[in-house]
Design an enzyme around this catalytic site. Sequence first.
Site, short mmCIF file in Angstrom:
data_model
loop_
_atom_site.label_atom_id
_atom_site.label_comp_id
_atom_site.label_asym_id
_atom_site.label_seq_id
_atom_site.Cartn_x
_atom_site.Cartn_y
_atom_site.Cartn_z
N PRO A 1 -26.81 21.07 -13.84
CG PRO A 1 -24.73 21.01 -12.81
CD PRO A 1 -25.80 20.12 -13.37
CG ASN A 2 -24.67 26.61 -13.66
OD1 ASN A 2 -25.25 27.34 -12.86
ND2 ASN A 2 -23.49 26.09 -13.41
NE ARG B 1 -25.95 35.12 -16.28
CZ ARG B 1 -26.03 34.71 -15.03
NH1 ARG B 1 -25.13 33.89 -14.55
NH2 ARG B 1 -27.00 35.11 -14.25
CE1 TYR C 1 -22.62 24.90 -23.19
CE2 TYR C 1 -22.39 26.97 -21.99
CZ TYR C 1 -22.01 25.66 -22.20
OH TYR C 1 -21.03 25.10 -21.42
CG ASN D 1 -26.53 18.57 -20.95
OD1 ASN D 1 -25.44 18.32 -20.40
ND2 ASN D 1 -26.68 19.61 -21.77
CB ALA E 1 -20.36 21.24 -14.52
CD GLU F 1 -22.40 11.81 -21.57
OE1 GLU F 1 -22.10 10.60 -21.48
OE2 GLU F 1 -21.58 12.73 -21.46
CG HIS G 1 -22.56 16.84 -23.49
ND1 HIS G 1 -22.64 17.29 -22.19
CD2 HIS G 1 -22.18 15.54 -23.42
CE1 HIS G 1 -22.30 16.30 -21.38
NE2 HIS G 1 -22.04 15.22 -22.10
NE ARG H 1 -17.01 24.30 -24.21
CZ ARG H 1 -17.93 24.57 -23.27
NH1 ARG H 1 -19.00 23.81 -23.17
NH2 ARG H 1 -17.78 25.60 -22.48
O1 CA2 Z 1 -22.42 21.29 -23.82
C1 CA2 Z 1 -23.11 20.93 -22.86
O2 CA2 Z 1 -24.31 20.66 -22.96
C2 CA2 Z 1 -22.50 20.88 -21.46
O3 CA2 Z 1 -23.05 19.76 -20.78
C3 CA2 Z 1 -22.90 22.18 -20.78
C4 CA2 Z 1 -22.29 22.35 -19.40
C5 CA2 Z 1 -20.78 22.13 -19.45
O4 CA2 Z 1 -20.23 22.19 -18.15
C6 CA2 Z 1 -20.42 20.80 -20.09
O5 CA2 Z 1 -19.01 20.70 -20.14
C7 CA2 Z 1 -20.98 20.71 -21.48
C8 CA2 Z 1 -22.60 23.74 -18.86
C9 CA2 Z 1 -24.07 23.99 -18.70
C10 CA2 Z 1 -24.28 25.40 -18.24
O6 CA2 Z 1 -24.82 26.12 -19.32
C11 CA2 Z 1 -24.79 27.48 -19.26
C12 CA2 Z 1 -25.64 28.12 -20.13
C13 CA2 Z 1 -25.66 29.48 -20.14
C14 CA2 Z 1 -24.84 30.20 -19.31
C15 CA2 Z 1 -23.99 29.54 -18.44
C16 CA2 Z 1 -23.97 28.18 -18.41
#
Ligand code: CA2
Length: 144
Positions: A10-11, A18, A23, A75, A78, A99, A101, A108
């Site tokens: 997700p996301n 963003r 990221y 990946n 969340a 897996e 990330h 974090r």
């Molecule tokens: O670091 C990663 O790849 C995560 O899997 C990314 C997730 C986060 O919840 C994990 O803890 C670590 C979040 C993905 C959402 O990515 C966004 C990218 C741009 C704007 C908002 C969210």
Amino acid sequence: MKRILVIHGPNLDLLGKREPKIYGRVTLAGVNKLLKKLAKTHKVSVEIFQSNHEGEIVSKIGGAKKGSVSAIVINPAAYTHTSVAIRDAIAAVRIPTVEVHLSNIYSREAFRHQSLVAPVASGQISGFGEKSYELGFLAALGLL
Ligand code: CA2
């Protein structure tokens, strides 16, 4: 030809749009382009799937057996920290899973330090931005 399934949780469709400090500026389209290039170089086929819905991800993993997938790169975003359902789906299909990330989840917030997926994955790569996917894909090739 061996087939690798890449799943973005997700996301991740928001990548590059963003939160660039966490990221980076890479977009999901950019990540996918890199993965397709790697697949071509290594003569495997790649299927890429993104969903914001836990059940869809569970079904995709469950269907991987029928689709003759040889390895999964995921990946879970969340859902990494919350989804028993995704963990159980990975354990049930018994397809080697890597897996990945983008960020280092251990540097974090405390709630990101636990991955429910890690114990059922072959391994985890965390903290290298876009390169995490490249490393994860290469690790998956090594598991074929
Ligand atoms: O670091 C990663 O790849 C995560 O899997 C990314 C997730 C986060 O919840 C994990 O803890 C670590 C979040 C993905 C959402 O990515 C966004 C990218 C741009 C704007 C908002 C969210």
